[in-house]
Design an enzyme around this catalytic site. Structure first.
Site, short mmCIF file in Angstrom:
data_model
loop_
_atom_site.label_atom_id
_atom_site.label_comp_id
_atom_site.label_asym_id
_atom_site.label_seq_id
_atom_site.Cartn_x
_atom_site.Cartn_y
_atom_site.Cartn_z
N CYS A 197 0.82 -1.21 0.00
CA CYS A 197 0.00 0.00 0.00
C CYS A 197 0.86 1.26 0.00
CB CYS A 197 -0.96 -0.01 1.18
SG CYS A 197 -0.17 -0.23 2.78
N HIS B 8 -2.57 0.70 6.36
CA HIS B 8 -3.01 1.08 5.01
C HIS B 8 -2.78 2.56 4.78
CE1 HIS B 8 -5.07 0.86 1.23
NE2 HIS B 8 -5.95 1.78 1.59
N ASN C 134 -7.51 5.69 -3.61
CA ASN C 134 -7.30 4.54 -2.73
C ASN C 134 -7.08 3.29 -3.57
OD1 ASN C 134 -7.40 2.58 -0.73
ND2 ASN C 134 -9.07 3.57 0.38
#
Length: 335
Positions: free
Chosen positions: A14, A104, A119
Site C-alpha cells: 500500500c 493502510h 485509494n
C-alpha cells in the site's frame, strides 16, 4: 478517468501504491522502498517516537514515505496538528493529502480542477466534489485515520494537464476490490444455480414430450387395431350372410347353371374386362372407332357385374343378408 494513474492493491504494497498514485506514475518499487527503510538511523526513529507515535510499523512507513518524497522536494505535515490548524487553510486550496489507518496508506489528490480519491483498495479513482472534500476528510478522522498534507510542487502528469481543460462526471462510485470480488462470486453462484434449474427444467420437459409422444403412438395403435377388428367383423358378417343366402336359394329354388361368385372373383373379372377393352382400343386404327358388338342380355349383365365396384358388392351382400333374415323369420312364422 482513463488518463488517471491508479495502482490497485497487491499484497501489502500500500505504501508503494500510495506514492505512485500521488506522483501519477510508477516511480517507486518495493526494492526502492526497502532500501529507503534500511537507511533510517536510530536518531530518526527516536525523533518519531518523541512525536507521540508508538507503533513501530507506523513510524517506519511514515519515515519511508517522508524520505521518498524528499527526493521530489515534498514534505508531509500532519493535517490536525496545532501548527497547521492555526494557518486556517481551506482543504480545497491544497494539492494532495496522504491518509493512513493502521497499515493502510492512500492518496487524495487534486487533478486539474477536481479532487479524486486514489485509494488502491478501490476498483478505480473516485471523484470527490469541492463541497464534499472537507466532510470526507473529517469522516476519515472520526474513523481513526491520520491525515497528512503534502507540501511542495508535484511533478507534472498527463492527467493534471488534461483535466485542466475539461471536467469529468462520474455516474457510479467505484467499489471496493473485495466488494467487487464478492459480488462477482455471488453472480457466478447465482448463474450456476440458474443453469442447474434450467437444465432440470429442460430435462423434465424432454421427459414430458417423450411421454406425450408415447401416449399418442399408443392411441393411434389402438385406433388401428379397432379399425382392423371392425373390418374383420364386417368381412365375417358378409361371408356368413352370403353363405346363408346360398343355402336358402338352393332349398327354395332349383339350381341354375350359374355359380355364386365371391367379391374377389368379381374384382378379377372386372380387371380382366378393362384389360380387354384397352387391348381392343390399341388394335383399332386411329380415326376408325370400332363398332360396338351386339351383346346378349347375359353378356351385358356380365359386363355390368364386372363394372360393379367392391363397395357395391359389399352393399349388395349386406342387402342379401337382410333379405335372408326376413325370409327365415317368415318361414318360422308359417311353421
Amino acid at each position: 478517468m482513463e488518463s488517471i494513474f491508479h495502482e490497485k492493491q497487491e499484497g501489502s504494497l500500500c505504501a508503494q501504491h500510495c506514492l505512485n498514485n500521488l506522483l501519477q506514475g510508477e516511480y517507486f518499487s518495493p526494492v526502492e522502498l526497502s532500501s529507503i527503510a534500511h537507511q533510517l538511523d536510530e536518531e530518526e526513529r527516536m525523533r518519531m517516537a518523541e512525536g507521540g507515535v508508538t507503533s513501530e510499523d507506523y513510524r517506519t512507513f511514515l519515515q519511508v514515505i517522508s524520505n521518498a518524497l524528499k527526493v521530489w522536494g515534498l514534505e508531509l505535515i500532519l493535517f490536525n496538528s496545532p501548527e497547521y490548524q492555526r494557518l486556517r487553510i481551506d482543504p480545497i486550496n491544497e494539492r494532495s493529502f496522504i491518509c493512513n489507518y493502521k497499515e493502510h496508506w492512500f492518496t487524495v489528490r487534486k487533478l486539474g480542477k477536481q479532487w479524486f480519491n486514489l485509494n488502491s483498495l478501490l476498483t478505480g479513482p473516485e471523484l470527490i466534489s469541492d463541497t464534499y472534500l472537507a466532510l470526507f476528510l473529517a469522516q476519515l478522522q472520526q474513523e481513526g485515520y491520520s491525515i497528512f498534507v503534502v507540501k511542495g510542487d508535484l511533478p507534472d502528469c498527463e492527467a493534471d494537464q488534461l483535466l485542466q481543460m475539461i471536467r469529468v462526471q462520474q455516474m457510479h462510485r467505484p467499489k471496493l476490490i473485495g466488494e467487487e470480488l464478492a459480488q462477482l462470486k455471488e453472480q457466478r453462484v447465482q448463474k450456476t444455480d440458474l443453469e442447474r434449474v434450467l437444465e432440470a427444467n429442460d430435462g423434465s420437459g424432454m421427459l414430458d414430450e417423450d411421454e406425450e409422444d408415447l401416449q399418442r403412438a399408443l392411441a393411434l395403435s389402438r385406433q388401428e387395431i379397432d379399425l382392423e377388428d371392425e373390418e374383420a367383423d364386417l368381412r365375417r358378417a358378409i361371408q356368413l350372410s352370403m353363405q346363408g343366402t346360398s343355402r336358402n336359394t338352393c332349398q327354395d329354388t332349383p339350381q341354375t347353371s350359374g355359380t355364386h361368385l365371391t367379391s374377389e372373383e368379381l374384382r378379377k373379372r372386372r380387371e380382366a374386362y378393362f384389360e380387354k377393352q384397352q387391348q381392343q382400343q390399341q388394335q383399332d386404327p386411329p380415326g376408325h372407332p370400332c363398332e360396338k358388338p351386339n351383346t346378349s342380355s347375359g353378356a351385358l349383365d356380365s359386363d355390368l357385374g364386372d363394372a360393379m365396384s367392391e363397395e357395391d358388392m359389399l352393399q349388395a351382400a349386406v342387402t342379401m343378408s337382410l333379405e335372408t333374415v326376413r325370409s327365415n323369420f317368415k318361414t318360422e312364422g308359417k311353421k
